[in-house]
Design a protein around this motif. Sequence first.
Motif, short mmCIF file in Angstrom:
data_model
loop_
_atom_site.label_atom_id
_atom_site.label_comp_id
_atom_site.label_asym_id
_atom_site.label_seq_id
_atom_site.Cartn_x
_atom_site.Cartn_y
_atom_site.Cartn_z
N LYS A 1 48.42 4.47 23.80
CA LYS A 1 48.93 4.54 22.43
C LYS A 1 48.36 5.68 21.61
O LYS A 1 48.94 6.07 20.60
CB LYS A 1 48.59 3.22 21.70
N HIS A 2 47.18 6.20 22.02
CA HIS A 2 46.42 7.14 21.19
C HIS A 2 46.04 6.50 19.86
O HIS A 2 45.93 7.18 18.83
CB HIS A 2 47.21 8.44 20.97
N ALA A 3 45.85 5.21 19.89
CA ALA A 3 45.44 4.45 18.71
C ALA A 3 44.81 3.15 19.20
O ALA A 3 45.15 2.66 20.29
CB ALA A 3 46.63 4.15 17.80
N PRO A 4 43.89 2.57 18.44
CA PRO A 4 43.27 1.31 18.88
C PRO A 4 44.28 0.18 18.94
O PRO A 4 45.22 0.12 18.13
CB PRO A 4 42.20 1.06 17.83
N LEU A 5 44.09 -0.72 19.89
CA LEU A 5 45.01 -1.84 20.07
C LEU A 5 44.79 -2.91 19.01
O LEU A 5 45.75 -3.45 18.46
CB LEU A 5 44.83 -2.43 21.47
N PHE A 6 43.53 -3.21 18.72
CA PHE A 6 43.20 -4.28 17.77
C PHE A 6 42.22 -3.77 16.71
O PHE A 6 41.03 -4.11 16.72
CB PHE A 6 42.57 -5.47 18.50
N PRO A 7 42.67 -2.93 15.76
CA PRO A 7 41.76 -2.35 14.76
C PRO A 7 41.44 -3.32 13.63
O PRO A 7 41.73 -3.07 12.46
CB PRO A 7 42.54 -1.13 14.27
N ALA A 8 40.81 -4.43 13.97
CA ALA A 8 40.54 -5.49 12.99
C ALA A 8 39.26 -5.21 12.22
O ALA A 8 38.38 -4.49 12.68
CB ALA A 8 40.44 -6.82 13.71
N SER A 9 39.15 -5.82 11.05
CA SER A 9 37.95 -5.70 10.23
C SER A 9 37.06 -6.93 10.32
O SER A 9 35.87 -6.87 10.00
CB SER A 9 38.33 -5.48 8.76
N THR A 10 37.63 -8.06 10.74
CA THR A 10 36.88 -9.30 10.87
C THR A 10 37.28 -10.00 12.15
O THR A 10 38.33 -9.69 12.75
CB THR A 10 37.16 -10.25 9.69
N GLU A 11 36.47 -10.96 12.58
CA GLU A 11 36.79 -11.71 13.79
C GLU A 11 38.08 -12.52 13.61
O GLU A 11 38.88 -12.64 14.54
CB GLU A 11 35.63 -12.63 14.16
N ILE A 12 38.30 -13.06 12.41
CA ILE A 12 39.53 -13.82 12.16
C ILE A 12 40.74 -12.91 12.26
O ILE A 12 41.75 -13.25 12.91
CB ILE A 12 39.46 -14.50 10.77
N GLU A 13 40.66 -11.73 11.67
CA GLU A 13 41.77 -10.78 11.76
C GLU A 13 41.99 -10.34 13.20
O GLU A 13 43.14 -10.20 13.65
CB GLU A 13 41.49 -9.56 10.88
N LEU A 14 40.91 -10.16 13.95
CA LEU A 14 41.05 -9.77 15.35
C LEU A 14 41.78 -10.85 16.13
O LEU A 14 42.70 -10.54 16.92
CB LEU A 14 39.66 -9.53 15.95
N MET A 15 41.41 -12.09 15.95
CA MET A 15 42.06 -13.17 16.68
C MET A 15 43.53 -13.27 16.29
O MET A 15 44.40 -13.55 17.14
CB MET A 15 41.34 -14.50 16.40
N GLN A 16 43.85 -13.02 15.04
CA GLN A 16 45.25 -13.02 14.61
C GLN A 16 46.03 -11.91 15.30
O GLN A 16 47.18 -12.11 15.73
CB GLN A 16 45.33 -12.86 13.09
N MET A 17 45.43 -10.73 15.43
CA MET A 17 46.09 -9.61 16.11
C MET A 17 46.31 -9.92 17.59
O MET A 17 47.37 -9.62 18.16
CB MET A 17 45.25 -8.34 15.98
N ILE A 18 45.30 -10.53 18.22
CA ILE A 18 45.41 -10.87 19.63
C ILE A 18 46.54 -11.88 19.84
O ILE A 18 47.37 -11.73 20.74
CB ILE A 18 44.07 -11.42 20.16
#
Length: 366
Positions: A226-243
């Motif tokens: 992608k040339h970009a991060p897959l899960f550019p989250a700021s918090t663990e909750i946001e990361l889990m939502q992205m996943i």
Amino acid sequence: MGAPRSPGGARASDDDARGRPSAPDELKNYEKLGRIGEGTYGVVYKARCRATNEIVALKRVRMDRERDGMPLTSLREIKILQRCAHENVISLKRVIQGETPSNVFLVFEYCEHEMARLIDFVKTKFTTSEVKSLMMQTLRAVEYLHERKVFHRDLKLSNLLLNQRGELKLCDFGLARTYDPIEAGIYTPKVVTLWYRAPELLFGEEQYTAAIDMWSCGCVFAEFLKHAPLFPASTEIELMQMICALLGNPNSNIWPGWDSLPHAKSFKFPEQPYNFLELNFPSLSPAGVDLLDGLLTYDPGKRLTAKEALAHEYFKEMPPPKSPAEMPTFPSTHNTSSSRSRRAAEDNDRSKRQRGALDDRIAAVF
């Protein structure tokens, strides 16, 4: 009798025996050429060895936060790297002391690029052959470590370096440690930079395995594409939502026992039962999607190992991976600014500060 050892403990070379200059073990014999970067645990400089003219990377170990000598992370890094000899693992050449006992430098081979900065700097995406080359080299480094019962625990794009010969090197072993593959140990789950952190760590698993590195490999693979991060989250909750938005929600059918992990009930999951990898990577072949899916598998017991990933059909289908010698070259990116690298570094700094007190208490055990 074996060859004599230098004061730093390294075996003296044949050049020493013939009276020619060898690589010195004193800081005064290195000319600093500029700062490459700065992290939580030290500053890194580009330098030239005055005796050999070799260009190296000098990492100054940060001691200002330590009361009892060298930080645990640096001791671990030295101990593990002294055991490693692989073309895709950064080479630690020597450890040298500066003007004072608290002034310690690690001398590494020099690489022109940090992959996170390079991807931000180069606007053209890598070709399929180039992605395959980079990914295979990453997996070979991880396979080498796992075969020696070492997990890295901070695998991310900014810890992958690339030299002008197209050779990729895994670096920064401050969070790496040995593990027992048969008898599960108990470790701190506060490892791995947030964007690359596996679900079992988010759920508080303390008996994790080397599979955490393989999840990170999946994130790196996606980033190469992608040339970009897959899960550019700021918090663990946001990361889990992205996943969950990409892979669907975890459940007991695909990951038995996940709901009994310490923090599993701390997350509220959206109603999302679908895996959207294929839709999000439309130019990736079915075999490539299958490899990515195998790395980004919720259940760590079913996640691909490095050996399995290297044997995957994706690397056998056309086009073939480029050899390192065929990889494109770029101007050095060490002095370029990368907003994405800064964000990742800031997250990593926050994570390390948060776990600092815990690590101080458990360092002797874990």
